[in-house]
Design a protein around this motif. Structure first.
Motif, PDB file in Angstrom:
ATOM      1  N   ILE A  33       9.727   4.360  -0.152  1.00  0.00           N
ATOM      2  CA  ILE A  33      10.143   3.065  -0.686  1.00  0.00           C
ATOM      3  C   ILE A  33       8.926   2.181  -0.943  1.00  0.00           C
ATOM      4  O   ILE A  33       8.829   1.517  -1.976  1.00  0.00           O
ATOM      5  CB  ILE A  33      11.155   2.387   0.263  1.00  0.00           C
ATOM      6  N   VAL A  34       7.972   2.161  -0.015  1.00  0.00           N
ATOM      7  CA  VAL A  34       6.762   1.354  -0.181  1.00  0.00           C
ATOM      8  C   VAL A  34       5.972   1.824  -1.401  1.00  0.00           C
ATOM      9  O   VAL A  34       5.476   1.008  -2.197  1.00  0.00           O
ATOM     10  CB  VAL A  34       5.901   1.402   1.103  1.00  0.00           C
ATOM     11  N   GLY A  44       3.295   0.997  -5.794  1.00  0.00           N
ATOM     12  CA  GLY A  44       2.521   1.942  -6.602  1.00  0.00           C
ATOM     13  C   GLY A  44       1.302   2.425  -5.824  1.00  0.00           C
ATOM     14  O   GLY A  44       0.821   1.775  -4.907  1.00  0.00           O
ATOM     15  N   THR A  45       0.797   3.574  -6.212  1.00  0.00           N
ATOM     16  CA  THR A  45      -0.311   4.178  -5.462  1.00  0.00           C
ATOM     17  C   THR A  45      -1.622   3.443  -5.679  1.00  0.00           C
ATOM     18  O   THR A  45      -2.444   3.355  -4.778  1.00  0.00           O
ATOM     19  CB  THR A  45      -0.477   5.655  -5.853  1.00  0.00           C
ATOM     20  N   ASN A  75      -6.009   0.192  -3.354  1.00  0.00           N
ATOM     21  CA  ASN A  75      -6.847  -1.012  -3.352  1.00  0.00           C
ATOM     22  C   ASN A  75      -6.702  -1.784  -2.044  1.00  0.00           C
ATOM     23  O   ASN A  75      -7.694  -2.268  -1.494  1.00  0.00           O
ATOM     24  CB  ASN A  75      -6.486  -1.918  -4.529  1.00  0.00           C
ATOM     25  N   ILE A  76      -5.480  -1.893  -1.570  1.00  0.00           N
ATOM     26  CA  ILE A  76      -5.249  -2.599  -0.300  1.00  0.00           C
ATOM     27  C   ILE A  76      -5.959  -1.869   0.833  1.00  0.00           C
ATOM     28  O   ILE A  76      -6.589  -2.482   1.692  1.00  0.00           O
ATOM     29  CB  ILE A  76      -3.739  -2.723  -0.014  1.00  0.00           C
ATOM     30  N   GLY A  77      -5.891  -0.536   0.831  1.00  0.00           N
ATOM     31  CA  GLY A  77      -6.552   0.250   1.871  1.00  0.00           C
ATOM     32  C   GLY A  77      -8.058   0.096   1.848  1.00  0.00           C
ATOM     33  O   GLY A  77      -8.696  -0.064   2.886  1.00  0.00           O
TER      34      GLY A  77
END
Length: 77
Positions: A14-15, A20-21, A26-28
């Motif tokens: 769901i996330v 989106g990947t 980018n967040i990671g």
């Protein structure tokens, strides 16, 4: 009661669908960079504190004068 592996996989799917990947990647990377900078700043702060403490000890050693009687044998004669 801990979530099972299937529940975790469903939440992950769901996330990924929502964000989106690319956005997750980018967040990671942003989170990893922030953690790295935080660790470096803590290390630098500890080094600065140790250096300041060393300077204080040197100042105390150089500027200390002790008045009183000497107990060495050379000074008594």
């Amino acid at each position: 009661m801990a979530p099972s592996i299937w529940q975790l996989l469903i939440v992950l799917a769901i996330v990924i669908l929502l964000f989106g990947t690319k956005k997750l990647r980018n967040i990671g990377s942003d989170l990893g960079g922030a953690i790295k900078n935080f660790r470096n700043s803590i290390k630098d702060g500890e080094q600065q504190a140790a250096a300041q403490e060393g300077e204080k000890l040197e100042e105390k050693k150089e500027g200390t004068v002790i008045e009183g009687e000497s107990t060495r044998e050379k000074d008594k004669a």
